[in-house]
Design an enzyme around this catalytic site. Structure first.
Site, PDB file in Angstrom:
ATOM      1  CG  MET A 278      -1.777   1.203   1.380  1.00 38.63           C
ATOM      2  SD  MET A 278      -2.941   1.400  -0.012  1.00 38.63           S
ATOM      3  CE  MET A 278      -3.028   3.188  -0.098  1.00 38.63           C
ATOM      4  CD  GLU A 279      -1.327   3.477  -3.303  1.00 34.32           C
ATOM      5  OE1 GLU A 279      -1.221   2.278  -3.021  1.00 34.32           O
ATOM      6  OE2 GLU A 279      -2.304   3.947  -3.920  1.00 34.32           O
ATOM      7  CG  HIS A 312       2.386  -0.935  -8.286  1.00 36.40           C
ATOM      8  ND1 HIS A 312       1.598  -1.291  -9.358  1.00 36.40           N
ATOM      9  CD2 HIS A 312       1.538  -0.423  -7.359  1.00 36.40           C
ATOM     10  CE1 HIS A 312       0.343  -1.002  -9.098  1.00 36.40           C
ATOM     11  NE2 HIS A 312       0.268  -0.476  -7.884  1.00 36.40           N
ATOM     12  CD  GLU A 313       2.348  -0.387  -3.762  1.00 36.89           C
ATOM     13  OE1 GLU A 313       1.651   0.640  -3.683  1.00 36.89           O
ATOM     14  OE2 GLU A 313       1.903  -1.482  -4.178  1.00 36.89           O
ATOM     15  CG  HIS A 316       0.445   4.092  -6.372  1.00 37.27           C
ATOM     16  ND1 HIS A 316      -0.500   4.374  -7.322  1.00 37.27           N
ATOM     17  CD2 HIS A 316       0.322   2.764  -6.104  1.00 37.27           C
ATOM     18  CE1 HIS A 316      -1.159   3.246  -7.618  1.00 37.27           C
ATOM     19  NE2 HIS A 316      -0.674   2.263  -6.897  1.00 37.27           N
TER      20      HIS A 316
HETATM   21  N1  BES Z   1      -3.164   0.707  -3.896  1.00 39.05           N
HETATM   22  C1  BES Z   1      -2.855  -0.681  -3.921  1.00 39.05           C
HETATM   23  C2  BES Z   1      -3.182  -1.384  -2.642  1.00 39.05           C
HETATM   24  C3  BES Z   1      -4.631  -1.771  -2.476  1.00 39.05           C
HETATM   25  C4  BES Z   1      -5.149  -2.841  -3.163  1.00 39.05           C
HETATM   26  C5  BES Z   1      -5.451  -1.078  -1.613  1.00 39.05           C
HETATM   27  C6  BES Z   1      -6.482  -3.193  -2.990  1.00 39.05           C
HETATM   28  C7  BES Z   1      -6.764  -1.421  -1.463  1.00 39.05           C
HETATM   29  C8  BES Z   1      -7.289  -2.476  -2.135  1.00 39.05           C
HETATM   30  C9  BES Z   1      -1.379  -0.902  -4.206  1.00 39.05           C
HETATM   31  O1  BES Z   1      -0.753   0.137  -4.869  1.00 39.05           O
HETATM   32  C10 BES Z   1      -1.292  -2.078  -5.124  1.00 39.05           C
HETATM   33  O2  BES Z   1      -1.717  -1.959  -6.229  1.00 39.05           O
HETATM   34  N2  BES Z   1      -0.764  -3.199  -4.659  1.00 39.05           N
HETATM   35  C11 BES Z   1      -0.713  -4.402  -5.436  1.00 39.05           C
HETATM   36  C12 BES Z   1       0.682  -4.765  -5.799  1.00 39.05           C
HETATM   37  C13 BES Z   1       1.099  -4.228  -7.121  1.00 39.05           C
HETATM   38  C14 BES Z   1       2.524  -4.542  -7.419  1.00 39.05           C
HETATM   39  C15 BES Z   1       0.242  -4.720  -8.259  1.00 39.05           C
HETATM   40  C16 BES Z   1      -1.320  -5.497  -4.608  1.00 39.05           C
HETATM   41  O3  BES Z   1      -1.627  -5.238  -3.449  1.00 39.05           O
HETATM   42  O4  BES Z   1      -1.506  -6.590  -5.115  1.00 39.05           O
HETATM   43 ZN    ZN Z   2      -1.247   0.271  -6.856  1.00 40.25          ZN
END
Ligand code: BES
Ligand code: ZN
Length: 878
Positions: A278-279, A312-313, A316
């Protein structure tokens, strides 16, 4: 009654904008022993409408009604709330005052209490071990809409404000938040840590973590302090991510032409974590598997995961945190972009990973989900917080990232980058919608970006472009592609690219009608190969006429095509076959052309296609399975043996590449799944050596998953392999090792053991975040898994129902079936077990997959020459 009065605040997608929050002064006091917290918030805001109400979000909190007070700056008057009402369903807190509040600035004060929950959302507790003792840590996870479970706030991405946070915690603990510490005051056993005021940001990015940690530290050339926090004693495992983070910050600073905005960046591994990472602004939280890298026991795949998640994070921090989506409808701007940009960073840092070729796996997953009638557009309406979770899916992430790649490839990398940098500058510290991005891109490129992209983001699905030769001309025709074989009525503006006989001559045009014919300069060249959608840059499938297909197959055999094109031809053919538009015999014949395939990503896709084909053929006609498996084993053995210096290919070659390491693991895993004797025997031997010595060189991390799968594959009623693997699970303290094992347990073919495995998942030995890794079971185990799901549904939906993890239970267990009876059974079960809005879409999608499988099975049964074809392929001499 007040209830009736407040009707106007119910069932509204967004909060009324009577008041605009400007800054929050937030103090939280977690009690890690009792798992409770208390807090106060002082919110400076502007009243901008005639109102005696202040309406904001709150959920699961006990609000101290008597504490609620509004202080107007205008005349310095204080107002007590005459009524404080929580609208539970709406997660809205209505504060009613006796009279209209004066327009202009003021401050709202509220005191509240809450529980540190076990749901991995809001303000929650995670459990870790320290010196053999179990301890609690306190962690926040607010995205998408759970800040309201920690403090009352305007919990919408567009309601940006500044945050001044203070945490009151036991003085021996580490307490982190978005910003650096401004002041620390110790008072006996407690200390109050106050942080600097943040720049303006959205509530879903606010964060706090309290516990015992070690860290490693570095800084960027600009003086940004970067730290990776880990469990005590494991700081070394943070070094790889730290290095990636520092380099990535530099890379994004150049790419977006804007530096990272905060004075520090902390990244921390959390033992219980629902998502991957989570970013949070300045305090990024991760699952352990997505942040920690152990030199000795992590695999190449783990390394790549850590690098791409970090990239990825950090993306963001610009795309999402600095410039934020205006509403959840535009979530894909966050997630699609972060996904796409993370490949850019990974490619910059690790060019030898050929990560853009691997990107095609993202597109494939996007195409797979978007090939369902039950898909949804990239941009959709969101009317309630509970609907947001479901859009964190392959459409927002993978289709999102893929259409961005498509657009970049159409506009050109330089213009694209210039426009992005401009967009970031223009909307920094503010919010943007999809159209805002298109406008900047259009301005910079002078191309019709809006028109092109609307067709991809506002409607679900994508086209299959059929290509045929007619009178020495090429005829292109688009139709919506659906995996069910049914036809949809969508239409797109499709950027078509093609090469004829050589990559030197590339043609391109926009297909914006149903069909279009193009002239070929030199009709004689039609005899050579023609590849459409060069490097799979476009988000669509291509169906060639028979002659064009044969020419492409020869071009693959003769090694004329790029890796991405080889990947695309295979993947499109697989999808067409599933949709009943290409016989499986043709697909298998095409697969045989990939025998000498050198590229990791292409082989990896070949492996996953083969697994799916083997399953569906088994459902269609079990007598064909042995020969199909034999064909696949022969196919993959060529690659497996090319590792062979003088041994069996299990041991890493000296100084071998990252991609070789990835490939070795996947090849041996698939050989084990296919039941290849030598692989199974070799795996048993090596597993034995590993049991005796966990540091043996005989079981390097890259082949562990393969070996664990093999161990489970040969496990039958004697249980011995299973027990030994559980022992390894219990003894390791590395999450990646635990995950590898969980992912292998379901490979067993014995239904009784599968049931034991599934029951094991529900014991306290498996963290609730990890259960989903154990749900992919063998074909022989799927019926057991379905019965197990039904039997335990109440417990499962109570435990995982408040997040997106529950959807994984449904999709993993339901989707593998292939019969009408099962469709009925599944529908009946869920119809009689209460409506669960949070799984509604996943359930429909899973059922649609079963229907697709069913239809596919039927069409395979009707394929007359399949048996002969399989026989020929299985025993072909090369
Ligand atoms: N913003 C998301 C985290 C998130 C995911 C918050 C679902 C609430 C609900 C974070 O940036 C993200 O995308 N994380 C991915 C990993 C990424 C490398 C694809 C994840 O959690 O799978
Ligand atoms: Zn993300």
């Amino acid at each position: 009654m007040a209830d009736i009065n407040y009707k106007q605040f119910r069932c509204q997608p967004r909060l009324p904008k009577f008041a605009i929050p400007k800054s929050y002064d937030l103090k939280l006091t977690p009690d890690l022993t009792a798992c409770k917290f208390s807090g106060t918030v002082d919110i400076r805001l502007d009243i901008v409408a005639d109102t005696k109400f202040i309406v904001l979000n709150s959920a699961d909190l006990q609000i101290d009604s008597k504490s609620v007070r509004y202080q107007s700056q205008n005349g310095s008057r204080g107002f007590e709330a005459v009524n404080v009402e929580l609208l539970v369903e709406d997660e809205v807190l209505v504060l009613e005052f006796a009279e209209n509040l004066p327009h202009g600035a003021g401050a709202l004060f509220v005191r509240f209490d809450g529980t540190l929950n076990d749901q991995m959302k809001g303000f929650y507790r995670s459990i870790y071990e320290h010196n053999g003792e179990k301890k609690n840590m306190a962690v926040t996870q607010f995205e998408p809409a759970d800040a309201r479970r920690c403090f009352p706030c305007w919990d919408e991405p567009a309601c940006k404000a500044t945050f001044k946070i203070a945490l009151e915690v036991p003085s021996d603990l580490v307490a982190l938040s978005n910003m650096p510490v401004a002041e620390e005051k110790v008072n006996g056993n407690l200390k109050t840590v106050s942080y600097q005021e943040s720049p303006i940001m959205s509530t879903y990015l606010v964060a706090a973590v309290v516990g015992l940690f070690d860290y490693v530290e570095d800084s960027t050339p600009d003086g940004v302090k970067v730290r990776v926090y880990t469990q005590v004693g494991k700081a070394n495992q943070g070094k790889f991510a730290l290095d990636v983070a520092v380099k990535t910050l530099g890379l994004y600073k150049d790419y977006f032409a804007t530096p990272y905005t905060l004075p520090k960046l902390d990244m921390i591994a959390i033992p219980d974590f629902a998502a991957g990472a989570m970013e949070n602004y300045g305090l990024v939280t991760y699952r352990e598997t997505a942040l920690l890298y152990d030199e000795k026991h992590s695999a190449a795949a783990n390394k790549q995961r850590v690098a791409t998640v970090v990239a990825h994070e950090l993306a963001h921090q610009w795309f999402g945190n600095l410039v934020t989506m205006e509403w959840w409808t535009h979530l894909w701007l966050n997630e699609g972009f972060a996904t796409w940009v993370s490949y850019l960073a990974a490619d910059g840092l690790f060019p030898e990973w050929k990560i853009w070729t691997q990107f095609l796996d993202e597109s494939t997953e996007g195409l797979r989900l978007d090939g369902l009638s039950e898909s949804h557009p990239i941009e959709g309406d969101i009317n309630h917080a509970s609907e947001i979770d479901e859009i964190f899916d392959a459409i927002s992430y993978r289709k999102g990232a893929s259409v961005i790649r498509m657009l970049q490839s159409y506009l050109g990398a330089e213009v694209f980058q210039r426009a992005l940098a401009k967009y970031i500058k223009k909307y920094a510290c503010s919010n943007a919608k999809t159209e805002d991005l298109w406008a900047v891109l259009e301005e910079e490129s002078k191309e019709p970006v809006n028109k092109l992209m609307h067709s991809w983001t506002k409607q679900k699905g994508y086209p299959v472009v059929s290509v045929s030769v007619k009178d020495s001309k090429l005829v292109f025709e688009q139709k919506q592609f659906l995996s069910s074989g049914l036809s949809g009525d969508g239409q797109w503006v499709v950027p078509i690219t093609l090469s004829i006989g050589s990559y030197e001559a590339k043609k391109s045009f926009l297909l914006d009608k149903r069909s279009q014919t193009i002239d070929i300069d030199e009709p004689s060249s039609l005899a050579s190969w023609i590849k459409i959608n060069i490097d799979q840059a476009g988000f669509y499938r291509v169906k060639y006429d028979d002659n064009l297909s044969v020419n492409l197959r020869h071009a693959i055999e003769n090694k004329r095509l790029s890796a991405m094109d080889r990947y695309g031809i295979l993947d499109d053919s697989f999808a067409l076959s599933m949709a009943g538009q290409l016989p499986v015999s043709s697909l298998l014949t095409l697969m045989s052309a990939y025998r000498e395939e050198p590229e990791y990503t292409v082989l990896s896709n070949l492996i996953s296609v083969s697994a799916k084909v083997a399953r569906v053929v088994a459902d269609a006609d079990i007598t064909l399975v042995d020969n199909v498996k034999l064909f696949f084993i022969n196919l993959f053995q060529y690659s497996a043996e090319s590792y062979d210096d003088d041994d069996d290919g299990y041991d890493p070659k000296h100084g071998e590449s990252h991609l070789d390491a990835l490939l070795r693991g996947e090849l041996f895993t698939t050989l084990a799944v296919l039941g290849h004797e030598e692989t199974l025997n070799e795996a048993s031997k090596r597993f034995q050596a590993f049991l005796e010595d966990r540091n043996t060189h005989l079981l390097p991390p890259d082949i562990r998953r393969a070996v664990y799968v093999a161990v489970m594959k040969v496990t039958s009623s004697d249980r011995s392999g299973f027990d030994k693997l559980l022992k390894v699970y219990r003894e390791t303290d590395l999450s990646q090792e635990k995950t590898r094992i969980l992912g292998a347990l379901g490979s067993c073919c014995d239904p009784d053991i599968i049931l034991e495995v599934l029951n094991f998942l529900l014991t306290p030995e498996v963290r609730s975040q990890d259960v989903v890794f154990g749900l992919n079971v063998s074909r022989e185990g799927r019926e057991v898994a379905w019965n197990w799901l039904k039997k335990n549904w109440e417990h499962i939906s109570n435990t995982w129902g408040r997040g997106f993890l529950l959807t994984r239970f449904v999709s993993a267990i339901v989707s593998p079936f292939s019969s009408h009876e099962k469709v009925k059974e599944v529908e009946e079960f869920f119809a009689s077990h209460g409506k669960q809005p949070s799984i509604a879409r996943t359930l429909k999608q899973s059922i649609e997959r079963v229907q697709i499988n069913t239809k596919w099975v039927e069409s395979i049964r009707n394929e007359k020459n399949l048996k002969d074809c399989v026989q020929e392929l299985a025993f072909r001499k090369y």
